[in-house]
Design an enzyme around this catalytic site. Structure first.
Site, PDB file in Angstrom:
ATOM      1  N   HIS A  34      -3.667  -5.417   0.803  1.00 12.46           N
ATOM      2  CA  HIS A  34      -3.431  -5.791   2.246  1.00 12.46           C
ATOM      3  C   HIS A  34      -4.019  -7.333   2.491  1.00 12.46           C
ATOM      4  CE1 HIS A  34      -2.360  -1.805   4.001  1.00 12.46           C
ATOM      5  NE2 HIS A  34      -3.405  -1.249   3.447  1.00 12.46           N
ATOM      6  N   CYS A  94       0.941  -1.123  -0.056  1.00 10.70           N
ATOM      7  CA  CYS A  94       0.042   0.147   0.021  1.00 10.70           C
ATOM      8  C   CYS A  94       0.922   1.455  -0.100  1.00 10.70           C
ATOM      9  CB  CYS A  94      -0.954   0.047   1.224  1.00 10.70           C
ATOM     10  SG  CYS A  94      -2.208   1.013   1.025  1.00 10.70           S
TER      11      CYS A  94
END
Length: 511
Positions: A435, A350
């Site tokens: 994630h 991310c």
């Protein structure tokens, strides 16, 4: 109990408060949920307002705190925005992004939130709780911080504010490992108004070590002083790898959680260093690595700590540009560039993926404009006002992968040796927005084999590690703590029957 418009009485309820932050509210709430569902009770967790950088995406695309997603798993129900209607994601010590019913609605200072906005959200919070109680036999609510934060009581919607609105009995959890638990119980109660004290049914001692019989005289004295009983003394439990809530306070421990490091399946261990960037978010991504036998995971903040690492993870962050500057100030950026040149493994997730790229255009999060990245991946990032919230499914390294996305940055991949989920790979550097991908067992094992090969380690992933099964075992351990060390009959009466009558007032009360 008063019936709702459908004529059905609301389900039972309980609020788990704490003498302090990190007293064990999340653990106790999850434990009660798992104990109840094993008894055949349809139960749901609830937290009116959560402050956390660790969040999760529900199946319908709502962002909630990971602690509530974990508690939903304990209750064996699908997580929803109803369970955490207000999520605050800190961007600094004084401001947070406000996520309402799973969607970001803007940034607010702490003063602005507590002096108006918080009270405006109270109706939404009570409606969500009422809906959960309408559709479940019981709702176990988690408070935040301490209910005795007298400076914030007028605007409180997560502790006694919601308890009073819904007439919920309250049990207060105290961490005896910190010391002063009796004073904390007494002082917490004595600082509440008479109306709030009427809802405090009793206490739960958490993290006790030793002979309970030595504690019992103190519990009796506490009952004499307050007129309230203790519903349980929970022992200190090692290795409870549940999802963390507070992203502002991550201690740089030698290993992730308190997990006992299992011996390696192959000849070598694999050492993983996680850069503890500012506003680190969803650092729970590395829990799946720590669950692998022979994988040692630690948080680091100095370049020399990367020297013996076989894999460096640059995790998610609420401040990508700020994290990039921090890496450069600390000398970690140069260390990462050297690693990449030497063909030593690096994984960016991310925000960590974004800063490994060539360029970041950010007029949204940091408002810094165009910033040069580390240039390790052929990626350019532009921050969008809207947030990407998704639950992607795909394939990588020949294995099925599931994950979730929470980010403002939109990445344009311009090349690379090969694709990697939504990102790419160059040499031994990988990057993705996903994630939770490492929780997919086959993919995690395949990725670790790639890392071991690049690092020159004779590490072999264990063939049978199931992260989902390990997580279920942990949730069952939480249920066992409640079932074996709490007065479950008394707790059940409290949940079903509500606030007991005749509770004593402890002076002085709220100032």
């Amino acid at each position: 109990m008063t019936a709702d418009r459908s004529g059905r009485p609301p389900g039972g309820g309980l609020l788990v408060a704490g003498t302090t932050s990190d007293a064990g509210k999340s653990v106790v709430t999850a434990g009660i949920c798992r104990w109840l569902v094993r008894k055949g009770v349809k139960v749901a967790p609830f937290k009116a307002q959560n402050m956390s950088l660790n969040s999760f995406v529900t199946r319908d695309g709502a962002e909630i705190g990971r602690a509530q997603a974990m508690q939903a798993a304990a209750a064996r129900v699908e997580p929803s925005a109803l369970m955490n209607p207000v999520l605050l994601k800190p961007g600094s010590d004084r401001s947070s992004q406000v996520v309402l019913m799973g969607k970001a609605v803007g940034e607010l200072s702490a003063r602005g939130y507590h002096q108006g906005r918080q009270e405006q959200l109270f109706g939404t919070v009570t409606e969500c709780l009422a809906e959960l109680r309408r559709t479940h036999d019981a709702v176990i609510c988690e408070g935040a911080g301490s209910p005795a934060e007298i400076n914030l009581r007028r605007s409180d919607i997560v502790n006694m504010g919601i308890a009073r609105a819904a007439r919920l009995p309250v049990v207060v959890v105290g961490d005896i490992d910190r010391g002063g638990v009796f004073a904390s119980f007494f002082g917490t109660t004595a600082l509440l108004s008479r109306e709030d004290q009427e809802l405090i049914a009793g206490y739960v001692v958490n993290k006790f070590r030793g002979d309970v019989s030595l504690l019992e005289p103190g519990l009796e004295m506490l009952r004499d002083l307050t007129g309230r009983r203790t519903f349980g003394v929970l022992p200190f439990a090692h290795g409870l790898g549940i999802d963390e809530e507070d992203g502002l306070r991550v201690s740089l421990r030698g290993a992730v959680r308190e997990s006992v490091v299992a011996p390696p399946h192959g000849a070598d261990v694999l050492r993983v260093a996680v850069c503890a960037v500012p506003l680190m978010s969803n650092f729970t991504d590395v829990d799946a690595l720590a669950a692998e036998p022979g994988v040692v995971v630690r948080f680091v903040d100095r370049p020399e700590e990367l020297a013996d690492a076989d894999l460096v993870v640059v995790p998610g962050t609420r401040g990508t540009v700020r994290a990039l500057a921090w890496l450069r100030e600390r000398g970690l950026a140069d260390a990462l560039v050297r690693r990449a040149a030497e063909g030593r493994p690096v994984l960016g997730i991310c925000g960590g993926f974004q800063l490994l790229g060539e360029r970041i255009d950010d007029e949204v999060e940091s408002k810094a404009g165009t910033v040069e990245g580390l240039g390790l991946l052929p990626v350019r990032v532009r921050f969008a006002v809207g947030k990407t919230l998704a639950r992607p499914v795909g394939e990588a390294l020949g294995e099925h992968v599931e994950g979730y996305e929470i980010h403002h940055g939109v990445a344009k991949v311009l090349g690379g040796d090969e694709s990697f989920l939504d990102g790419c790979r160059v040499g031994a550097v990988w990057g993705t927005h996903w994630h939770g991908s490492l929780e997919s067992d086959g993919f995690r094992r395949a990725f670790l084999r790639e890392v071991a090969r690049a690092a020159g380690r004779a590490f072999v992933p264990a063939p049978d590690t199931s992260f989902a099964a390990l997580r279920e075992e942990q949730l069952d351990r939480l249920g066992d703590l409640i079932e074996e060390h709490a007065d479950t009959d008394a707790l059940l009466r409290l949940i079903e029957d509500g606030v007991p009558g005749g509770l004593s007032f402890i002076p002085p009360g709220a100032p």
